[in-house]
Scaffold this active site. Structure first.
Site, PDB file in Angstrom:
ATOM      1  N   GLU A 165     -10.010  -5.535  11.145  1.00 14.87           N
ATOM      2  CA  GLU A 165      -9.933  -4.303  11.929  1.00 14.87           C
ATOM      3  C   GLU A 165      -8.659  -4.190  12.755  1.00 14.87           C
ATOM      4  O   GLU A 165      -8.361  -3.132  13.302  1.00 14.87           O
ATOM      5  CB  GLU A 165     -11.164  -4.200  12.843  1.00 14.87           C
ATOM      6  N   GLU A 194     -20.496 -24.828   4.386  1.00 11.27           N
ATOM      7  CA  GLU A 194     -20.127 -25.222   5.748  1.00 11.27           C
ATOM      8  C   GLU A 194     -20.042 -26.733   5.928  1.00 11.27           C
ATOM      9  O   GLU A 194     -19.488 -27.221   6.904  1.00 11.27           O
ATOM     10  CB  GLU A 194     -21.115 -24.641   6.761  1.00 11.27           C
TER      11      GLU A 194
END
Length: 305
Positions: free
Chosen positions: A84, A115
């Protein structure tokens, strides 16, 4: 992961223990009440957030990049915040980047075992040529995700600036990073579902980090996003409205200056406020590193003298 039940984010919330036996309105009330605790937790970390902003903005001013690193929800939030920045502040999509365990596929699909890979974080950082000029923000609600731990350790090895964002006190990544941000939001409404309060806290902190950094880099004038990229009709209208509000000119005048500047809002305001032509306005903005307020004030003072 060992000792998972010792983490605050994995503990049982006594306020929501009967969640499956209450009415819908009571369920949403409990969730809403718990969400109210998030802002309070972040408030306690404002000093550390400010330290991180200063480190990030300094690194970016020196030509470095801001890199977010996380797994699952944490990784997706980093990717979201990074994506963004270009349309909002007109920066390169290389300046702020989000890395996620499992890569691009993990943005839309759950790849839970990713992970646990310590190697992947280092591999991804090497692929983007991460260096001591950059700054790494490791994001993990638990504060002990191997992928994030490894990434921060590698960044430290390169002598880069590091920031840890977790939701458990005295976390592993907090001890590794040079700056630690730890909004402790408490146990989740649904036990261990850290996409909820912990995720909300991470999203809010990342918003603050990127927004405050962009302000310090001169990407905001007053409280307007004057470096926005005009990519569609809505943004074109927003650009015109910013100019009419800031410079108190007509809609038509705003439109004319946007066309002159190839829809560069900051440059249009600079020309209107100072009376400079396009070439000189560009030069002066560059002299003041894009800080519009400073440039306008100095030029007007020089004219008055």
């Amino acid at each position: 992961m060992k000792n998972l039940n010792t983490l605050v984010t994995e503990s049982i919330n006594p306020r929501s223990q009967d969640l499956d036996q209450i009415d819908t309105i009571e369920i949403v009330k409990i969730i809403n009440q718990e969400d109210k605790l998030v802002a309070q937790a972040i408030e306690k970390e404002l000093a550390n957030i400010a330290k991180a902003v200063d480190s990030i903005s300094l690194a970016l001013k020196k030509g470095g990049r801001l890199i977010y690193l996380g797994a699952g929800t944490s990784g997706r939030l980093g990717v979201l915040d990074a994506s963004e920045c270009p349309p909002t502040y007109g920066v390169s999509n290389q300046l702020v980047q989000g890395l996620i365990a499992g890569g691009e596929k993990a943005i839309r699909n759950s790849i839970e075992n990713a992970e646990d890979s310590k190697e992947e974080a280092i591999k991804q950082l090497k692929e983007i040529y991460f260096s001591s000029n950059d700054i790494l923000v490791g994001i993990a609600a638990s504060g002990k995700t191997p992928y994030v731990v490894s990434g921060l350790e590698y960044a430290n090895y390169l002598q880069a600036k590091t920031v840890a964002l977790s939701c458990n006190p005295d976390s592993k990544i907090a001890k590794i990073a040079k700056i630690s941000i730890t909004p402790v939001v408490g146990p989740e409404v649904v036990t261990g579902s850290t996409r909820m309060k912990a995720g909300t806290a991470q999203k809010m902190v990342l918003n603050i980090l990127s927004t405050a950094t962009m302000i310090k880099l001169g990407k905001v004038y007053k409280n307007y996003m004057v470096d926005l990229q005009v990519k569609n009709q809505k943004l074109a209208e927003r650009a015109k409205n910013i100019i009419t509000s800031v410079s108190e000119v007509s809609y038509q005048t705003a439109e004319e200056y946007l066309k002159k500047t190839d829809f560069n809002v900051k440059l249009a305001i600079m020309m209107i406020e100072t009376g400079l032509d396009l070439k000189n306005a560009k030069c002066q903005l560059a002299n003041y590193e894009g800080h519009l307020a400073k440039a306008i004030k100095t030029i007007k003072e020089e004219k008055d003298d």
